[in-house]
Design an enzyme around this catalytic site. Structure first.
Site, mmCIF file in Angstrom:
data_model
loop_
_atom_site.group_PDB
_atom_site.id
_atom_site.type_symbol
_atom_site.label_atom_id
_atom_site.label_comp_id
_atom_site.label_asym_id
_atom_site.label_seq_id
_atom_site.Cartn_x
_atom_site.Cartn_y
_atom_site.Cartn_z
ATOM 1 N N LEU A 277 0.903 -1.206 -0.066
ATOM 2 C CA LEU A 277 -0.112 -0.034 0.087
ATOM 3 C C LEU A 277 1.010 1.335 0.006
ATOM 4 C CD1 LEU A 277 -2.837 -1.084 2.526
ATOM 5 C CD2 LEU A 277 -2.629 -1.463 0.242
ATOM 6 N N GLY B 86 0.875 3.587 -2.560
ATOM 7 C CA GLY B 86 1.022 4.429 -4.040
ATOM 8 C C GLY B 86 2.563 4.900 -4.176
ATOM 9 N N GLY C 77 13.238 16.913 -10.178
ATOM 10 C CA GLY C 77 14.807 17.253 -10.934
ATOM 11 C C GLY C 77 15.666 17.667 -9.608
ATOM 12 N N GLU D 120 15.394 17.874 -6.286
ATOM 13 C CA GLU D 120 15.314 17.025 -4.961
ATOM 14 C C GLU D 120 16.545 15.827 -5.559
ATOM 15 O OE1 GLU D 120 11.659 15.722 -3.358
ATOM 16 O OE2 GLU D 120 11.280 17.673 -2.655
ATOM 17 N N HIS E 220 -0.401 15.772 0.013
ATOM 18 C CA HIS E 220 -1.099 16.315 1.349
ATOM 19 C C HIS E 220 -2.581 16.936 0.577
ATOM 20 C CE1 HIS E 220 2.124 18.971 0.200
ATOM 21 N NE2 HIS E 220 1.331 19.769 0.077
ATOM 22 N N HIS F 196 12.539 31.865 22.036
ATOM 23 C CA HIS F 196 14.058 32.095 21.721
ATOM 24 C C HIS F 196 14.898 31.118 22.321
ATOM 25 C CE1 HIS F 196 17.249 34.711 20.777
ATOM 26 N NE2 HIS F 196 17.700 34.537 22.076
HETATM 27 P P1 NAI Z 1 7.475 19.809 -12.382
HETATM 28 O O1 NAI Z 1 6.103 20.136 -13.076
HETATM 29 O O2 NAI Z 1 7.437 20.230 -11.030
HETATM 30 O O3 NAI Z 1 8.895 20.288 -13.281
HETATM 31 C C1 NAI Z 1 8.860 19.952 -14.533
HETATM 32 C C2 NAI Z 1 9.866 20.985 -15.374
HETATM 33 O O4 NAI Z 1 10.160 20.531 -16.533
HETATM 34 C C3 NAI Z 1 9.192 22.410 -15.506
HETATM 35 O O5 NAI Z 1 10.030 23.393 -14.936
HETATM 36 C C4 NAI Z 1 9.002 22.427 -17.047
HETATM 37 O O6 NAI Z 1 9.627 23.509 -17.440
HETATM 38 C C5 NAI Z 1 10.521 21.572 -17.487
HETATM 39 N N1 NAI Z 1 10.343 21.081 -18.901
HETATM 40 C C6 NAI Z 1 9.283 20.491 -19.499
HETATM 41 N N2 NAI Z 1 9.701 20.146 -20.662
HETATM 42 C C7 NAI Z 1 10.765 20.451 -21.173
HETATM 43 C C8 NAI Z 1 11.747 20.168 -22.069
HETATM 44 N N3 NAI Z 1 11.273 19.499 -23.147
HETATM 45 N N4 NAI Z 1 12.936 20.655 -21.804
HETATM 46 C C9 NAI Z 1 13.631 21.161 -20.511
HETATM 47 N N5 NAI Z 1 12.440 21.256 -19.562
HETATM 48 C C10 NAI Z 1 11.402 20.898 -19.622
HETATM 49 O O7 NAI Z 1 7.489 18.360 -12.627
HETATM 50 P P2 NAI Z 1 8.193 17.144 -11.703
HETATM 51 O O8 NAI Z 1 9.384 17.807 -11.226
HETATM 52 O O9 NAI Z 1 8.542 16.024 -12.628
HETATM 53 O O10 NAI Z 1 7.238 16.626 -10.699
HETATM 54 C C11 NAI Z 1 6.132 16.103 -11.007
HETATM 55 C C12 NAI Z 1 5.108 16.368 -10.079
HETATM 56 O O11 NAI Z 1 5.142 15.766 -8.836
HETATM 57 C C13 NAI Z 1 4.853 17.887 -9.692
HETATM 58 O O12 NAI Z 1 3.418 18.061 -9.692
HETATM 59 C C14 NAI Z 1 5.346 17.930 -8.366
HETATM 60 O O13 NAI Z 1 4.635 19.091 -7.497
HETATM 61 C C15 NAI Z 1 5.243 16.550 -7.784
HETATM 62 N N6 NAI Z 1 6.207 16.206 -6.825
HETATM 63 C C16 NAI Z 1 6.151 16.920 -5.411
HETATM 64 C C17 NAI Z 1 7.271 16.655 -4.663
HETATM 65 C C18 NAI Z 1 7.090 17.723 -3.316
HETATM 66 O O14 NAI Z 1 6.228 18.427 -3.002
HETATM 67 N N7 NAI Z 1 8.214 17.853 -2.700
HETATM 68 C C19 NAI Z 1 8.213 15.815 -4.815
HETATM 69 C C20 NAI Z 1 8.257 15.608 -6.119
HETATM 70 C C21 NAI Z 1 7.301 15.579 -7.109
#
Ligand code: NAI
Length: 470
Positions: free
Chosen positions: A39, A41, A189, A191, A326, A449
């Site tokens: 479980l 995901g 990318g 992280e 979340h 503090h």
């Molecule tokens: P993302 O949408 O955050 O970033 C993808 C990036 O790739 C964008 O900046 C975009 O401009 C770039 N991109 C797209 N096509 C491209 C190209 N052809 N050439 C160069 N750059 C290009 O997506 P990511 O990082 O894959 O994450 C996926 C999802 O997972 C997101 O919605 C994210 O919020 C979520 N996530 C959240 C985390 C957190 O809250 N800590 C951790 C990991 C993922």
């Protein structure tokens, strides 16, 4: 035909399993369908949780390499034991998935193992690994099937999860790549790129936009990029990737300036493609059931998570909104409450976002760019951690807190933090904003503090009147 459930939730990620627990707590007979062996995901198995284990462990290595000596802690020359670090990651995941098994039993939720599909009005079929399908009756069905790697639109990326990897493969390298190219300067990318940079890889991030973390407060994104560059990461911004291919034992990435110009090709031992995720809707019987998708392929829902088909609901990454665990959890709670006859809702204006790098980036509410675009008059309070005593004592002086408050009413509209512990500190801002609090409310709240959180209070003071310690 077996038991009739009040709710059958398809997908046991943070959205689905939380929905199932809440529904069971509210007295609904609940089943949870999951096709993975465990479980949790994507988040628990191959996302949030394992990445945080690797982020923490790699940060500890860098601390030991660069910070211990100045603190008077002599440990000799620290070195990486990647096998043990990966074992720590695996153990962390196992502890979490076992915890979920316990929670399902405790709440008397039936876990139906296999791939779930809508099989007609009020019916869910579950196909196990042996290919056999069982059918269950459900008064309500909640789709919580999450998302999958999107790849790069128009580019044929052949993921092998060894050399050309998604986030899943980037958590499994058994050797530190000498050179790693990261396509996409978003959350994944940065992280995972920063994990391997800390472990010794030469990391180049190729990003389409002119900024990393598009959509984040510009001030934060700029300073954050400078910090990551100081840590050794290289950035190619405004660069559109047009090809990702295998090359010998490694791979090559071709990109061209978005504004026009000559294409460039870089080679590396591995490439992480992190260009977003797409809602997971395949094989769920949506078309046959008549469930509508929106123009971006997400399950279309109303404000109560109901699809256009009676008795079918959807939450999390598979519907609109930020793809955050979340956000999915809160929607899971809300839809369970709605099904139990209560008034569940989610406040989308107050959903924190955290990037778990070192230092962390955290934000809630509007960015300065959004306020400008909306024509809202605002005050800004900014306080650097370099002026915070606790930060100095921990050698964590990089970054700042920024509070944005309405010029007229002083109501806090957004808080952005770059610095050590940002992901924890952001929640005092979230609670304040949930209650419609002002910068004065935050500034007048006594903060212990010495704490890093005093910088939040100081930034609020800055937005309302004047910071004391600056
Ligand atoms: P993302 O949408 O955050 O970033 C993808 C990036 O790739 C964008 O900046 C975009 O401009 C770039 N991109 C797209 N096509 C491209 C190209 N052809 N050439 C160069 N750059 C290009 O997506 P990511 O990082 O894959 O994450 C996926 C999802 O997972 C997101 O919605 C994210 O919020 C979520 N996530 C959240 C985390 C957190 O809250 N800590 C951790 C990991 C993922």
């Amino acid at each position: 035909m077996s038991t009739t459930y009040d709710v059958v939730v398809i997908g046991a990620g943070p959205g689905g399993y939380v929905c199932a627990i809440k529904a069971a707590q509210l007295g609904l007979k609940t089943a949870l369908v999951e096709k993975r062996p465990t479980l949790g995901g994507t988040c628990v198995n191959v996302g949030c949780i394992p990445s945080k284990a690797m982020l923490h462990a790699s940060e500890m290595l860098v601390e030991a390499q660069h910070s211990f000596e100045a603190l008077g802690v002599d440990v000799g020359k620290p070195k990486l034991n990647l096998k043990q670090m990966l074992a720590h990651k695996t153990t962390t995941v196992e502890q979490n998935t076992k915890g979920l098994d316990f929670l399902m039993k405790k709440n008397k939720i039936d876990v139906l193992r296999g791939a779930g599909k809508i099989a007609g009005k009020g019916k869910v079929s579950v196909t196990g690994e042996d290919g056999k399908a069982n059918e269950f009756e459900a008064k309500n069905i909640v789709l919580a099937t999450g998302s999958d790697v999107a790849g790069i639109p128009g580019v044929d990326v052949k993921f092998d999860e060894k050399v050309i990897v998604s986030s899943t493969g980037a958590l499994e390298f058994t050797k530190v790549p000498k050179k790693l190219i990261v396509v996409g300067g978003g959350v994944i990318g940065l992280e995972l790129g920063s994990v391997w940079a800390r472990l010794g890889a030469e990391v180049t991030v190729v990003e389409f936009l002119d900024t990393i973390l598009g959509g984040m407060d510009g001030d934060v994104a700029k300073q954050f990029q400078r910090m990551l560059a100081k840590q050794g990461m290289t950035f190619k911004l405004g660069a559109k990737v047009t090809a990702v291919e295998k090359a010998g034992s490694g791979a090559k990435v071709t990109f061209e300036p978005v504004k026009g110009g000559d294409a460039e090709t870089l080679e590396a031992d591995a490439v992480l493609v992190a260009t977003g995720r797409k809602p997971f809707t395949e094989g769920l019987g949506l078309e046959e059931a008549g469930v509508k998708l929106d123009d971006r392929g997400r399950v279309a829902t109303d404000a109560h998570y109901a699809t256009n088909v009676e008795g079918i609901y959807a939450i999390g990454d598979v519907i609109a909104g930020p793809m955050l665990a979340h956000k999915a959890e809160d929607e899971g709670v809300a839809v369970a409450e709605i099904l139990a006859g209560q008034a569940g809702h989610v406040n989308y204006g107050v959903i924190p976002g955290v990037v778990y790098t070192s230092p962390e980036v955290a934000s809630v509410g509007k960015t300065e760019e959004e306020l400008k675009k909306d024509g809202v008059a605002y005050n800004v309070g900014k306080f650097p951690f370099s002026a915070n005593g606790r930060a100095r004592s921990m050698q964590q002086t990089e970054g700042f807190v920024k509070v944005l408050a309405d010029k007229e009413t002083d109501r806090v509209l957004g808080v952005h933090i770059l610095g050590f512990g940002a992901g924890e500190m952001i929640h005092e801002a979230a609670v304040l904003m949930e209650f419609g609090g002002s910068a004065e409310d935050l500034a007048r709240t006594c903060h212990a503090h010495p704490t890093m959180s005093e910088s939040v209070k100081e930034a609020a003071l800055g937005a309302w009147q004047k910071s004391i310690h600056m």
